[in-house]
Enzyme design. Structure first.
Site, PDB file in Angstrom:
ATOM      1  N   LYS A 195       0.856  -1.189   0.000  1.00 52.23           N
ATOM      2  CA  LYS A 195       0.000   0.000   0.000  1.00 52.23           C
ATOM      3  C   LYS A 195       0.892   1.239   0.000  1.00 52.23           C
ATOM      4  O   LYS A 195       1.480   1.586   1.013  1.00 52.23           O
ATOM      5  CB  LYS A 195      -0.934   0.052   1.206  1.00 52.23           C
ATOM      6  CG  LYS A 195      -2.019   1.141   1.033  1.00 52.23           C
ATOM      7  CD  LYS A 195      -2.635   1.608   2.342  1.00 52.23           C
ATOM      8  CE  LYS A 195      -1.847   2.699   3.004  1.00 52.23           C
ATOM      9  NZ  LYS A 195      -1.838   3.995   2.233  1.00 52.23           N
ATOM     10  N   GLY A 248       6.666   4.890   8.974  1.00 48.78           N
ATOM     11  CA  GLY A 248       5.793   6.044   9.146  1.00 48.78           C
ATOM     12  C   GLY A 248       5.830   6.552  10.571  1.00 48.78           C
ATOM     13  O   GLY A 248       6.834   6.397  11.276  1.00 48.78           O
ATOM     14  N   SER A 249       4.744   7.132  11.008  1.00 52.38           N
ATOM     15  CA  SER A 249       4.709   7.773  12.321  1.00 52.38           C
ATOM     16  C   SER A 249       4.573   6.752  13.447  1.00 52.38           C
ATOM     17  O   SER A 249       4.038   5.652  13.258  1.00 52.38           O
ATOM     18  CB  SER A 249       3.543   8.756  12.399  1.00 52.38           C
ATOM     19  OG  SER A 249       2.306   8.066  12.446  1.00 52.38           O
ATOM     20  N   THR A 250       5.036   7.139  14.619  1.00 51.56           N
ATOM     21  CA  THR A 250       4.903   6.289  15.797  1.00 51.56           C
ATOM     22  C   THR A 250       3.438   6.057  16.142  1.00 51.56           C
ATOM     23  O   THR A 250       3.047   4.951  16.534  1.00 51.56           O
ATOM     24  CB  THR A 250       5.636   6.931  16.985  1.00 51.56           C
ATOM     25  OG1 THR A 250       7.033   7.063  16.655  1.00 51.56           O
ATOM     26  CG2 THR A 250       5.499   6.096  18.242  1.00 51.56           C
ATOM     27  N   VAL A 252       0.823   5.840  14.135  1.00 50.80           N
ATOM     28  CA  VAL A 252       0.246   4.818  13.262  1.00 50.80           C
ATOM     29  C   VAL A 252       0.894   3.465  13.526  1.00 50.80           C
ATOM     30  O   VAL A 252       0.231   2.425  13.477  1.00 50.80           O
ATOM     31  CB  VAL A 252       0.385   5.218  11.784  1.00 50.80           C
ATOM     32  CG1 VAL A 252      -0.104   4.108  10.864  1.00 50.80           C
ATOM     33  CG2 VAL A 252      -0.387   6.500  11.511  1.00 50.80           C
ATOM     34  N   GLY A 253       2.189   3.461  13.830  1.00 49.25           N
ATOM     35  CA  GLY A 253       2.873   2.213  14.156  1.00 49.25           C
ATOM     36  C   GLY A 253       2.224   1.486  15.310  1.00 49.25           C
ATOM     37  O   GLY A 253       2.098   0.249  15.300  1.00 49.25           O
ATOM     38  N   GLU A 271       9.552   0.994  11.281  1.00 49.71           N
ATOM     39  CA  GLU A 271      10.556   2.056  11.228  1.00 49.71           C
ATOM     40  C   GLU A 271       9.788   3.351  11.373  1.00 49.71           C
ATOM     41  O   GLU A 271       9.118   3.800  10.443  1.00 49.71           O
ATOM     42  CB  GLU A 271      11.335   1.978   9.915  1.00 49.71           C
ATOM     43  CG  GLU A 271      12.652   2.734   9.955  1.00 49.71           C
ATOM     44  CD  GLU A 271      12.540   4.117   9.370  1.00 49.71           C
ATOM     45  OE1 GLU A 271      12.379   5.075  10.169  1.00 49.71           O
ATOM     46  OE2 GLU A 271      12.603   4.256   8.147  1.00 49.71           O
ATOM     47  N   CYS A 305      12.989  10.864   8.185  1.00 49.48           N
ATOM     48  CA  CYS A 305      12.880  10.399   9.565  1.00 49.48           C
ATOM     49  C   CYS A 305      14.227  10.449  10.289  1.00 49.48           C
ATOM     50  O   CYS A 305      14.278  10.581  11.509  1.00 49.48           O
ATOM     51  CB  CYS A 305      12.317   8.977   9.604  1.00 49.48           C
ATOM     52  SG  CYS A 305      13.218   7.813   8.567  1.00 49.48           S
TER      53      CYS A 305
END
Length: 504
Positions: A195, A248-250, A252-253, A271, A305
């Protein structure tokens, strides 16, 4: 056609011929198809804020179809069963096709993501081909081990592909992030559902087309455009996906990890965000140190990042470093990414653009000293001045939270021990840098800072063979190198009894 940062941005469309957009649908089971719902969404050109085209919007039903294709290809298809050398040969051809289409691919990256055309043409897209070749060379070198067991047993291990991989990509480097995950996963024999970020879907679809031309079988590589809340969530919680890899972002992780645990307990590699420190000591070469500090945060408009967003300078050279950074900021050119004179293009999308500007306002309100920048450029597109704050404190929002934009926080320190403590005073742990001529200082700092990659007397130097990843809330798992290859393999032990053996 380009302007210094305090000017206005202009369009440079006359500098390049924009090719027609060829691929806008979903790529499932070897074919470009409309989404089940028939919905589409706009792909935006950040130079203007206007739509380039519309692409199909995938949702849970489309993810189900893509996973079904990937599962069949893994369980019954040839890809995992090919010899490693044969998979490697196909990936080598994939790399050749990328190189044959560099110009068009680099153009897609520039118009859809705002990255410099020159950077895409000479680094990012060629880097994708290089990454494919690296892992193609590893595909026939997947070895198990012979086990020395304590009883009358013979044992050995097998290294097997983990299965169907769901890869959820960020928008900052669409090509690099596609192949950071796809190259090792495909080389290992996995099948994939990718995606791309909803902001930057165009190049991923082109790569799916090239993969088919290279001979990658249908169902092995599927691309589902869509939004995180729908398509991304469907991948994270899917019962028939064996692993998720996310960058991506923490925030969303966390959601992905929870969904993976609540579904089939699939492993994840994450990551995530960073707030990386760069420590500059008194003995550093001032010109060199200022270059590393400036490039470390303003390269690719700060949407990295690993960016050196927190700069700590020892007090003896602090004023000299400040002067050099100001000189660089005043000479920095912001404008259309196709203009060869430009150093910084537009931020990738409107939401990120507005988020960065809001962080700049936080910095002003909290009492940091704005040395330069701080404003948008022009009224069209998502251009922001390179922004430097001094007198930043660790408890300020701009020092704690990942801005993901061209904003530097500049701080002064006295001793090495103080610098280490302040560098570690963060929830993140992705990267760090140290600039010094003292080997003892370099070694002490590099071993004391809790981060996945430490650059000594350099910054942002990455190589496909060098693994990187997070400590703390920057995630876990590693990208690049053989560490990344192993993320897509699992170990199986085989044990056989040996009767009446003279050896134990």
């Amino acid at each position: 056609m380009a302007d210094h940062y305090n000017g206005s941005s202009q369009s440079s469309e006359s500098l390049v011929n924009i090719p027609p957009i060829k691929f806008t649908k979903l790529f499932i089971d070897g074919n470009f198809v409309d989404s089940v719902s028939g919905k589409t969404f706009e792909a935006i050109d950040p130079r203007s804020g206007e739509a380039i085209t519309r692409v199909s919007e995938g949702d849970k039903e489309d993810v189900d179809l893509a996973v079904k294709a990937a599962r069949f290809a893994f369980d019954n298809g040839p890809w995992p069963r090919l010899s490693g050398s044969e998979r490697g040969r196909i990936l080598m051809k994939f790399a050749d096709l990328i190189e044959q289409n560099i110009e068009e691919l680099a153009t897609l990256e520039a118009i859809n993501g705002g990255n410099l055309f020159s950077l895409c043409k000479f680094m990012e897209v060629p880097g994708a081909a290089m990454r494919l070749r690296y892992y193609a060379g590893a595909a026939d070198k997947i070895y198990g081990t012979v086990l020395k067991l304590s009883k009358g047993l013979q044992g050995y291990t097998l290294r097997e592909p983990i299965g169907v991989v769901g890869a959820i990509l960020p928008w900052n480097f669409p090509t690099t992030m596609f192949f950071i995950k796809a190259a090792p996963a495909l080389a290992a024999g996995c099948t994939m559902v990718v995606k791309p970020a909803e902001q930057t879907p165009l190049s991923a679809l082109y790569y799916a087309h090239l993969a088919k031309l290279a001979g990658i079988p249908d169902g092995v590589l599927n691309v589902v455009n869509g939004f995180g809340e729908t398509a991304g969530a469907a991948i994270s919680s899917h019962m028939d996906i064996d692993k998720v890899s996310f960058t991506g972002s923490t925030e969303v992780g966390r959601k992905i990890m929870m969904a993976a645990a609540a579904s089939n307990l699939k492993p994840v590699s994450l990551e995530l965000g960073g707030k990386s420190p760069l420590l500059i000591f008194d003995d550093a070469d001032v010109d060199e140190a200022a270059k590393f500090a400036f490039d470390g945060i303003f390269t690719s408009k700060g949407e990295i990042c690993l960016a050196s967003s927190r700069i700590y300078v020892q007090e003896g050279i602090y004023d000299k470093i400040v002067n050099k950074l100001m000189e660089k900021a005043n000479a920095w050119v912001v404008g259309d990414p196709f203009d060869p004179q430009v150093n910084q293009g537009p931020q990738t999308d409107k939401n990120q653009f507005e988020k960065i500007l809001s962080y700049i306002e936080h910095g002003k309100r909290e009492g940091a000293t704005l040395l330069t920048g701080g404003n948008r450029i022009g009224q069209k597109g998502y251009y922001i001045q390179p922004t430097i704050f001094a007198d930043v404190k660790e408890d300020m929002i701009i020092a704690k939270e990942e801005i993901f934009g061209p904003v530097m926080s500049l701080m002064k320190f006295k001793t090495m021990e103080e610098a280490i403590k302040r560098a570690n005073d963060t929830t993140y742990g992705l990267a760090a840098g140290v600039i010094t001529k003292d080997l003892n200082v370099a070694n002490t700092v590099s071993r004391s800072i809790r981060a996945g990659v430490i650059w000594m007397n350099c910054y942002l130097l990455l190589d496909v063979g060098c693994p990187y990843g997070g400590y703390k809330m920057s995630g876990f798992g590693r990208e690049n190198g053989m560490d990344s290859f192993n993320e897509y393999l699992q170990t199986k032990s085989v044990v056989i009894p040996i009767h009446d053996s003279p050896w134990h």
